[in-house]
Scaffold this active site. Structure first.
Site, mmCIF file in Angstrom:
data_model
loop_
_atom_site.group_PDB
_atom_site.id
_atom_site.type_symbol
_atom_site.label_atom_id
_atom_site.label_comp_id
_atom_site.label_asym_id
_atom_site.label_seq_id
_atom_site.Cartn_x
_atom_site.Cartn_y
_atom_site.Cartn_z
ATOM 1 N N ASP A 85 0.516 -2.747 4.619
ATOM 2 C CA ASP A 85 1.014 -1.653 3.782
ATOM 3 C C ASP A 85 0.732 -0.278 4.387
ATOM 4 O O ASP A 85 1.627 0.561 4.473
ATOM 5 C CB ASP A 85 0.395 -1.721 2.376
ATOM 6 C CG ASP A 85 0.911 -2.911 1.578
ATOM 7 O OD1 ASP A 85 2.042 -3.361 1.841
ATOM 8 O OD2 ASP A 85 0.175 -3.384 0.695
ATOM 9 N N ARG A 133 -14.066 2.787 -4.137
ATOM 10 C CA ARG A 133 -12.894 3.649 -4.269
ATOM 11 C C ARG A 133 -13.212 5.127 -4.494
ATOM 12 O O ARG A 133 -12.576 5.983 -3.879
ATOM 13 C CB ARG A 133 -11.946 3.109 -5.357
ATOM 14 C CG ARG A 133 -11.322 1.751 -4.976
ATOM 15 C CD ARG A 133 -10.681 1.803 -3.596
ATOM 16 N NE ARG A 133 -10.158 0.539 -3.096
ATOM 17 C CZ ARG A 133 -10.836 -0.332 -2.346
ATOM 18 N NH1 ARG A 133 -12.098 -0.118 -2.027
ATOM 19 N NH2 ARG A 133 -10.257 -1.420 -1.885
ATOM 20 N N ASP A 180 -7.075 -0.170 -8.206
ATOM 21 C CA ASP A 180 -7.498 0.764 -7.164
ATOM 22 C C ASP A 180 -6.686 2.055 -7.138
ATOM 23 O O ASP A 180 -7.222 3.126 -6.887
ATOM 24 C CB ASP A 180 -7.449 0.074 -5.800
ATOM 25 C CG ASP A 180 -8.576 -0.937 -5.651
ATOM 26 O OD1 ASP A 180 -9.585 -0.785 -6.379
ATOM 27 O OD2 ASP A 180 -8.453 -1.855 -4.834
ATOM 28 N N SER A 229 -4.782 -11.912 -0.819
ATOM 29 C CA SER A 229 -5.086 -10.500 -0.683
ATOM 30 C C SER A 229 -6.602 -10.367 -0.791
ATOM 31 O O SER A 229 -7.206 -10.898 -1.721
ATOM 32 C CB SER A 229 -4.399 -9.723 -1.811
ATOM 33 O OG SER A 229 -5.066 -8.499 -2.018
HETATM 34 N N1 ARG Z 1 -10.328 -6.979 -9.166
HETATM 35 C C1 ARG Z 1 -11.221 -6.235 -8.355
HETATM 36 C C2 ARG Z 1 -11.272 -4.808 -8.797
HETATM 37 O O1 ARG Z 1 -10.370 -4.357 -9.442
HETATM 38 C C3 ARG Z 1 -10.913 -6.359 -6.883
HETATM 39 C C4 ARG Z 1 -9.635 -5.742 -6.444
HETATM 40 C C5 ARG Z 1 -9.293 -5.955 -4.988
HETATM 41 N N2 ARG Z 1 -8.980 -7.310 -4.785
HETATM 42 C C6 ARG Z 1 -8.247 -7.850 -3.807
HETATM 43 N N3 ARG Z 1 -8.172 -9.140 -3.797
HETATM 44 N N4 ARG Z 1 -7.625 -7.141 -2.937
HETATM 45 O O2 ARG Z 1 -12.208 -4.106 -8.510
#
Ligand code: ARG
Length: 405
Positions: free
Chosen positions: A13, A93, A122, A173
């Site tokens: 991405d 983040r 995120d 992912s």
């Molecule tokens: N669900 C988790 C969060 O919102 C992780 C998000 C990232 N997960 C991923 N498989 N890319 O903090």
């Protein structure tokens, strides 16, 4: 538009986003990549950013800052989202957004960009943080705007000679930093489907773990983990070595159906060996040194703290106020916790603290009992007084409470 600073991970991405932003906005693109302990080859990532068309690519090592200012605070607060998730992704983040804004100011950019899709948490965390820190800088989310499928993204990249990362073959992912790993998508989208062994990289399958348990002693000073088995280490080393021991014993796997901020339930599999052990140890030590009412108050705060982090509200007075509360409690959180790690199981087997409120002479049923047994008679008399009074004045029970229809 002059210049856009993008949080660049080197994945598909963000690699596609570099030429897309340049074309769409007629802008110069500056890439920023952060080392959060994800173990990627960041030199390669930098080269890929430049090969994708970025005019500059910054690489920042933010591991210390991440551990000290974000992870440690969440640990002291015992912040586990929905009682289980140690928040590795969520804690990173606000730091990523903070650095992005800092670089954007230095680069005199008018916008920042990120590669998040429109469905996750995120995007919220990054954008809310960016606005808290500098609301005059615009935020662009290409992957939310362009409407390209994965295959179309790969085609877009090929047409522009943008190197496509090898990881695009994975059906999952993932997100990874020193506090843990998150995996979703692919077969995991079926909540009935057991996570396949090959998604795990930090923890051994209990089947392959040693047949003898491993014991670890974690020392804390004022809520900060300072040593393992008596050997003092800085936070980063401590997390790494605890992660190795715990992972080798299968500890740290979490399979969670969680409530996303954007309103959907999602199934996420986490691996966080060090975080699981440290949270268990910290919580236990804090329980030992706090009175019942303070312990309960701390638990309320833990849940609020976890929700706040998850929901992207790090840079707020609410978080600062909770940190102040937490730090007051930490003044007594000094001591050692002994844990037994065995085939995926993490158990507390010992605890000690100079501030421990456990008093054996009060608790014992054996010789040396100092508890004043006779005094409880009076205590019970007063404690039960309102119960007795209300029971005496109880209205007569109705014969039947069934309402006829
Ligand atoms: N669900 C988790 C969060 O919102 C992780 C998000 C990232 N997960 C991923 N498989 N890319 O903090």
């Amino acid at each position: 538009m002059g210049r856009i600073v993008i949080a660049y991970s080197g994945g598909l991405d963000t690699s596609v986003a570099v030429p897309w932003l340049a074309e769409r906005y007629g802008a110069e693109i500056v890439a920023v990549t952060m080392d959060l302990g994800q173990g990627a080859e960041l030199e390669e990532v930098r080269d890929r950013a430049l090969a994708s068309g970025a005019i500059r690519a910054h690489v920042l090592d933010v591991r210390e800052e991440f551990a000290r200012d974000f992870v440690l605070r969440a640990l002291k607060a015992d912040a586990l989202y929905e009682d289980r998730y140690p928040l590795a992704t969520a804690l990173a983040r606000p730091l990523i957004a903070q650095k992005l804004i800092e670089i954007a100011e230095i680069e005199q950019a008018t916008a920042v960009a990120h590669g998040c899709s429109g469905k996750g948490n995120d995007q919220v965390r990054l954008e809310v943080t960016a606005r808290a820190l500098n609301s005059s800088i615009r935020i662009i989310a290409p992957a939310r705007e362009w409407g390209m499928s994965r295959a179309e993204e790969i085609e877009y990249a090929r047409q522009r000679n943008v190197p496509v990362p090898a990881t695009v073959e994975s059906p999952y992912s993932t997100d990874f930093n020193l506090w843990g790993r998150a995996v979703d998508c692919g077969a995991l989208e079926d909540p009935w489907h057991e996570p396949p062994e090959d998604i795990y990289t930090l923890t051994k399958s209990p089947r392959e773990c040693p047949d003898e348990p491993a014991y670890v002693e974690v020392s804390f000073e004022r809520g900060v983990p300072t040593a393992i088995n008596g050997v003092a280490m800085p936070m980063l080393d401590l997390i790494a070595s605890l992660g190795t021991i715990a992972g080798a014993n299968g500890v740290g796997r979490i399979d969670l159906i969680e409530n996303r901020l954007v309103g959907i339930k999602s199934r996420e599999v986490y691996e966080a060996p060090a975080a699981v052990v440290l949270h268990a140890a910290h919580e236990e030590l804090q329980r030992l040194v706090t009175t019942a009412d303070l312990d309960r108050l701390c638990r309320d705060i833990s849940q609020k703290y976890a929700d706040l982090v998850y929901n992207g509200l790090w840079f707020t007075p609410t978080r600062e106020a909770m940190d102040a509360f937490v730090d007051t409690v930490q003044e007594r959180v000094t001591g050692v916790i002994r844990l037994k790690l065995f085939k995926g199981d993490c158990r507390i087997v010992g605890r000690k603290s100079p501030f421990g409120l456990y008093d054996q002479s009060l608790a014992t049923h054996d010789a040396g009992d100092m508890f004043d047994h006779a005094a409880t008679a009076g205590f019970i008399k007063i404690w039960g007084l309102p119960v007795e009074s209300t029971a005496k004045k109880a209205p007569k029970k109705r014969k039947s409470l069934v309402v006829s229809r």
